[in-house]
Enzyme design. Structure first.
Site, PDB file in Angstrom:
ATOM      1  N   GLU A 190       7.633   2.215   4.256  1.00 58.33           N
ATOM      2  CA  GLU A 190       7.781   1.445   5.489  1.00 58.33           C
ATOM      3  C   GLU A 190       6.475   0.745   5.877  1.00 58.33           C
ATOM      4  O   GLU A 190       6.482  -0.384   6.379  1.00 58.33           O
ATOM      5  CB  GLU A 190       8.195   2.363   6.659  1.00 58.33           C
ATOM      6  CG  GLU A 190       9.567   2.996   6.525  1.00 58.33           C
ATOM      7  CD  GLU A 190       9.529   4.340   5.806  1.00 58.33           C
ATOM      8  OE1 GLU A 190       8.641   4.561   4.948  1.00 58.33           O
ATOM      9  OE2 GLU A 190      10.399   5.176   6.092  1.00 58.33           O
ATOM     10  N   LEU A 191       5.355   1.435   5.662  1.00 62.04           N
ATOM     11  CA  LEU A 191       4.079   0.865   6.100  1.00 62.04           C
ATOM     12  C   LEU A 191       3.737  -0.374   5.280  1.00 62.04           C
ATOM     13  O   LEU A 191       3.323  -1.402   5.808  1.00 62.04           O
ATOM     14  CB  LEU A 191       2.963   1.913   5.975  1.00 62.04           C
ATOM     15  CG  LEU A 191       1.624   1.489   6.568  1.00 62.04           C
ATOM     16  CD1 LEU A 191       1.731   1.215   8.062  1.00 62.04           C
ATOM     17  CD2 LEU A 191       0.548   2.551   6.319  1.00 62.04           C
ATOM     18  N   SER A 199       0.515 -11.376 -22.584  1.00 61.45           N
ATOM     19  CA  SER A 199       1.640 -11.779 -21.737  1.00 61.45           C
ATOM     20  C   SER A 199       1.519 -13.246 -21.346  1.00 61.45           C
ATOM     21  O   SER A 199       0.432 -13.772 -21.141  1.00 61.45           O
ATOM     22  CB  SER A 199       1.707 -10.909 -20.487  1.00 61.45           C
ATOM     23  OG  SER A 199       0.523 -11.004 -19.753  1.00 61.45           O
ATOM     24  N   CYS A 226     -10.414  -4.559 -19.788  1.00 60.17           N
ATOM     25  CA  CYS A 226     -10.760  -5.471 -18.703  1.00 60.17           C
ATOM     26  C   CYS A 226     -11.097  -4.743 -17.419  1.00 60.17           C
ATOM     27  O   CYS A 226     -10.702  -3.606 -17.223  1.00 60.17           O
ATOM     28  CB  CYS A 226      -9.590  -6.420 -18.450  1.00 60.17           C
ATOM     29  SG  CYS A 226      -8.020  -5.582 -18.276  1.00 60.17           S
ATOM     30  N   HIS A 275      -7.332 -14.516 -12.810  1.00 63.34           N
ATOM     31  CA  HIS A 275      -6.982 -14.166 -11.433  1.00 63.34           C
ATOM     32  C   HIS A 275      -6.962 -15.384 -10.529  1.00 63.34           C
ATOM     33  O   HIS A 275      -6.547 -15.306  -9.386  1.00 63.34           O
ATOM     34  CB  HIS A 275      -7.965 -13.137 -10.873  1.00 63.34           C
ATOM     35  CG  HIS A 275      -7.703 -11.786 -11.425  1.00 63.34           C
ATOM     36  ND1 HIS A 275      -8.529 -11.191 -12.346  1.00 63.34           N
ATOM     37  CD2 HIS A 275      -6.674 -10.928 -11.232  1.00 63.34           C
ATOM     38  CE1 HIS A 275      -8.017 -10.015 -12.665  1.00 63.34           C
ATOM     39  NE2 HIS A 275      -6.908  -9.836 -12.010  1.00 63.34           N
ATOM     40  N   CYS A 319      -7.623 -11.832 -19.562  1.00 59.62           N
ATOM     41  CA  CYS A 319      -6.573 -10.804 -19.535  1.00 59.62           C
ATOM     42  C   CYS A 319      -5.229 -11.517 -19.731  1.00 59.62           C
ATOM     43  O   CYS A 319      -5.190 -12.721 -19.990  1.00 59.62           O
ATOM     44  CB  CYS A 319      -6.629 -10.062 -18.200  1.00 59.62           C
ATOM     45  SG  CYS A 319      -5.589  -8.590 -18.123  1.00 59.62           S
TER      46      CYS A 319
HETATM   47  N1  GLN Z   1      -1.250  -7.240 -23.140  1.00 59.85           N
HETATM   48  C1  GLN Z   1      -1.309  -7.069 -21.729  1.00 59.85           C
HETATM   49  C2  GLN Z   1      -0.996  -8.400 -21.052  1.00 59.85           C
HETATM   50  O1  GLN Z   1      -1.324  -9.391 -21.557  1.00 59.85           O
HETATM   51  C3  GLN Z   1      -2.653  -6.576 -21.275  1.00 59.85           C
HETATM   52  C4  GLN Z   1      -2.718  -6.374 -19.784  1.00 59.85           C
HETATM   53  C5  GLN Z   1      -3.954  -5.632 -19.275  1.00 59.85           C
HETATM   54  O2  GLN Z   1      -4.991  -5.621 -19.878  1.00 59.85           O
HETATM   55  N2  GLN Z   1      -3.869  -5.018 -18.136  1.00 59.85           N
HETATM   56  O3  GLN Z   1      -0.436  -8.447 -19.984  1.00 59.85           O
HETATM   57 ZN    ZN Z   2      -6.618  -6.986 -19.288  1.00 57.35          ZN
END
Ligand code: GLN
Ligand code: ZN
Length: 807
Positions: A38-39, A476, A686, A737, A769
């Protein structure tokens, strides 16, 4: 129910009269997010202006009330307050002591809720994205305070910032307000604060003019605020205050020891009517025990779940004028307590000190466990009987206390715990003799690639024929709304498996086509079939269970629902081969297979407590080893085994690190050790400090490591000035990011920076990443630019590379 309750109360009363004082029960903290999160929902709605400030406050107040009452009804004697938080308890303290960083332009009054959220999320707003790669950095913007892991948990706190000129002043009334709020309900709580030395230790110096400034010099400025808080609490009628100093579980410097000793002399004298309880948790006290026992406070809490063997030493040395709080119920895991074993410790402590000098408690705050088993409707009764979430742990604490008096309900609870434990110990769902034997039969050769790296590198070059500065991604590609919606429909049954698989294949085909078009050297299939990089594997492995409501706070409003590793891990069938093999049919370029490594699977799960973590990890590693070999057989010439959580598992004490790193590195090598020389093993890490484990990273002996680096402007490369990393490495050049598309020149410059410390023939070009949280609209131009940056550099370095290879 009522009769049982009355029985117990009567039992307590009559026996207490016979035997004298009984221990108090208490908890160090309760999950604040609510049994239905809920929070989280209310705070996010407030951020989106769908809820007013008043409405948010009311949700919070109702949750606090509910949590106090739940504990009261469970018979907990000393119930905490100020364990509630709108974001994080370290941030609460930062606001309590008025340590708001200058960049927030705070006017010095009471820190209001919006300033509070600004510290957490950054002023620019919109910095908070949902999802992310699972790491905290996903959510921080430039202006927000940095976030980092709370000791060895998966909870993240906001890092306090200190300057030589930092001044502290009481700037929040939260701790007083919550005490009064509970008092109005008839509950005299024990306010909880993080202690001053833990606060200073966990912060960072942000002072460009005085970078060498020693933060412990701030103690004498900080203590007066604590004194003021304690005095005001005393005036409000508070009896107990808990000060958390988990730094006692770390290697302490003499400076920290002095700070601890000085701080508590001051605090103990501040409010003579208050009973101060200092809590250590997450580890044993070891050589810090004498310092801990010397603290001039009323009571001390120890974590006997993490350090069960310390009880004897504690009892031997325990000062006559103090109370001992013993943490016997695991606040970090979801398993039902072995009440017989815990009670044996309690009895021993009672015999040594007298029951009246004891407090019975969970090992640490229950913040790190889900709230209640009541909403787990899909787990079968046997499995559920093995578990205890926060509410069930309250009952366990009560039972332990009651057992000292030998009442019938407590004895029944003890018997039920015995039965559940016996069922778990003997269950064929847990124990798989073949798996256990396989782990026992691992020989050093299994952890060893057939040839050393230079020979493997030559064979891989011959096979893969990659250019200089090869380009790749971390695995990904964007998890678009369509991908999520398709998976949701498939899970619900409104999309057939065949249709779902066709959908995923189409996504893969698009991704491969795009990578081919831009000339990416080592493409990936894109991980569209994965909801989460751990859950995807857990769902296909034996020994994993998934909960409906096993949510725990990771940071702020982000909660995670870790899988439960309950049994021996085996792989009934291949898990990823189908998708990677399909992707390979679509291109002439070599495709990279993609797996989550054993330590990461372990770290991001609730782990069984009936065998060493190392054994569980090696079981996972053996399952992954089979997957790696199946991928190789299916024609994948490169396979990545992600280990972003390798650093997270590092023990708090330096003395324990070598042992951990040996088995953690061993687990990775067990996954990878069986492949041919010309199969290229990648790994990825990472968002963690790597410099102190750089040797262990090299010991993984992965042919290629990709690592996040762009965010810190290649800061991580400093480690490579002194340490010669032997294998190939891809320092990230694209901060995933940020929605910003990095330019060609910018990425070229980052690679040039890397070239100062790494040999050109060993450098890969890749993002920081995975790209699952990004949109295609940014990913496409960004990767095009990345490939172009590599191409430009290649032209300039081709000659050198040739020389390098032929020598
Ligand atoms: N192989 C993953 C991706 O590409 C690695 C993700 C991660 O390092 N947290 O999403
Ligand atoms: Zn990563």
């Amino acid at each position: 129910m009522l009769i049982c309750f009355l029985d117990r109360r009567l039992g307590v009363v009559s026996i207490a009269r016979m035997k004298g004082p009984i221990p108090l029960t208490h908890t160090l903290g309760f999950p604040r997010v609510g049994e239905r999160r809920e929070l989280k929902k209310a705070i996010e709605a407030y951020w989106q202006k769908q809820l007013t400030r008043g409405e948010l406050e009311r949700v919070a107040q109702e949750l606090r009330r509910r949590h106090w009452l739940v504990q009261q009804q469970a018979g907990i004697g000393l119930i905490p307050s100020n364990d509630f938080s709108f974001y994080d308890q370290m941030l609460d303290l930062t606001c309590l002591v008025g340590n708001v960083p200058l960049r927030f332009g705070w006017d010095g009054g009471k820190v209001d809720l919006d300033t509070y959220f600004q510290l957490a999320r950054g002023v620019s707003g919109g910095a908070e994205k949902t999802g992310g790669c699972g790491c905290a950095s996903c959510q921080t913007s430039a202006a927000a305070c940095e976030m980092t892991k709370w000791f060895d948990t998966n909870y993240h706190y906001l890092v306090p910032e200190f300057r030589a000129a930092t001044q502290f002043r009481l700037s929040s009334t939260k701790v007083f307000d919550e005490f009064s709020e509970a008092l109005a309900l008839g509950i005299k709580t024990k306010p909880v604060l993080i202690g001053p030395v833990t606060y200073l230790t966990l912060g960072k110096v942000h002072d460009t003019e005085n970078p060498q400034f020693n933060r412990f010099e701030l103690l004498e400025r900080l203590l007066p605020v604590y004194v003021e808080v304690l005095q005001r609490l005393e005036a409000l009628g508070t009896e107990w205050v808990q000060l958390d100093e988990p730094v006692f579980s770390l290697d302490l410097t003499s400076e920290q020891r002095i700070a601890l000793a000085t701080a508590y002399v001051t605090l103990a004298a501040a409010a003579p009517k208050l009973k101060l309880l200092v809590a250590n948790y997450f580890g044993g006290l070891r050589e810090n025990l004498p310092d801990f026992l010397r603290l001039p406070v009323h009571a001390l809490h120890v974590d006997l779940v993490r350090a069960p063997d310390e009880l004897d030493a504690i009892l031997r040395e325990f000062p006559k004028n103090k109370l001992l709080s013993i943490g016997l119920v695991d606040g970090r895991n979801i398993w039902r307590t072995d009440l017989a074993a815990a009670f044996a410790k309690l009895e021993k402590a009672a015999a040594a000190l007298g029951a009246g000098r004891l407090l019975v408690a969970p090992s640490c705050s229950l913040l790190h466990t889900p709230v209640t088993l009541r909403h787990e409707t899909k787990l079968d009764a046997e499995f559920k009987s093995w578990l205890a979430y926060a509410e069930e742990k309250l009952a366990e604490v009560g039972t332990l206390r009651d057992l000292l008096e030998g009442g019938a309900p407590a004895r029944e609870a003890l018997a039920a715990s015995r039965t559940a434990l016996a069922s778990r110990a003997a269950s064929s769902r847990i124990h798989n003799a073949v798996v256990k034997q396989r782990v026992a039969r691992v020989v050093p050769g299994d952890l060893q690639r057939a040839a050393p790296f230079p020979q493997r590198q030559a064979e891989q070059r011959a096979k893969l024929r990659l250019p200089l500065f090869p380009t790749t991604t971390i695995g990904s590609f964007p998890q678009t709304d369509e991908v999520r919606a398709a998976r949701a429909r498939w899970r619900k049954g409104s999309l057939s498996t065949a249709d779902y698989e066709r959908f995923i294949e189409a996504e893969i085909a698009d991704a491969v086509k795009f990578q081919d078009e831009i000339g990416l050297d080592l493409p990936v299939h894109g991980e569209f079939e994965r909801n989460d990089m751990v859950e995807y594997f857990g769902e296909q492995l034996d020994g994993f269970a998934f909960t409906e409501n096993g949510w725990v706070q990771s940071y702020g409003t982000r909660c995670v629902k870790p899988p439960i590793i309950y049994g021996d891990v085996a792989r009934p069938q291949p898990m990823t081969v189908r998708w990677s093999a399909y992707a390979q049919t679509l291109t002439r370029r070599p495709m990279k297979g993609m797996l989550t490594g054993p330590v990461t699977v372990l770290q991001w799960s609730f782990v069984r407590d009936d065998q060493p973590r190392r054994d569980t990890t090696w079981q996972i590693a053996l399952a992954l080893r089979d997957e790696v070999l199946d991928l190789e057989r299916a024609g994948l010439a490169a396979i990545q085994i992600d280990e972003p959580a390798l650093r997270e598992g590092l023990p708090l004490r330096s003395a324990d690190r070598a042992d951990y790193l040996a088995w953690a590195v061993g687990a990775f090598r067990l996954c990878a050790g069986g492949v041919r020389n010309d199969t290229q093993i990648h790994t990825h890490m990472c968002y963690a400090e790597f410099n102190d484990i750089i040797q262990a990273i090299a010991d993984l002996d992965a042919d290629v490591i990709t690592i996040e680096a762009s965010r810190s402007g290649m800061e991580l490369l400093e480690a490579f000035e002194t340490f010669r990393y032997p294998n190939e490495i891809g320092p990230g050049v694209y901060d995933i990011h940020s929605p910003r598309v990095p330019g060609v020149a910018e990425m070229e410059q980052l690679i040039e920076k890397a070239l100062r410390v790494l040999p050109p023939g060993n450098i890969w070009v890749n993002p920081d990443c995975g790209l699952k949280t990004r949109g295609w609209a940014e990913v496409k131009p960004a990767l095009r630019n990345m490939v172009e940056a590599a191409r430009r550099l290649r032209v300039r370095f081709a000659a050198e590379h040739k020389a390098g290879i032929s020598s």
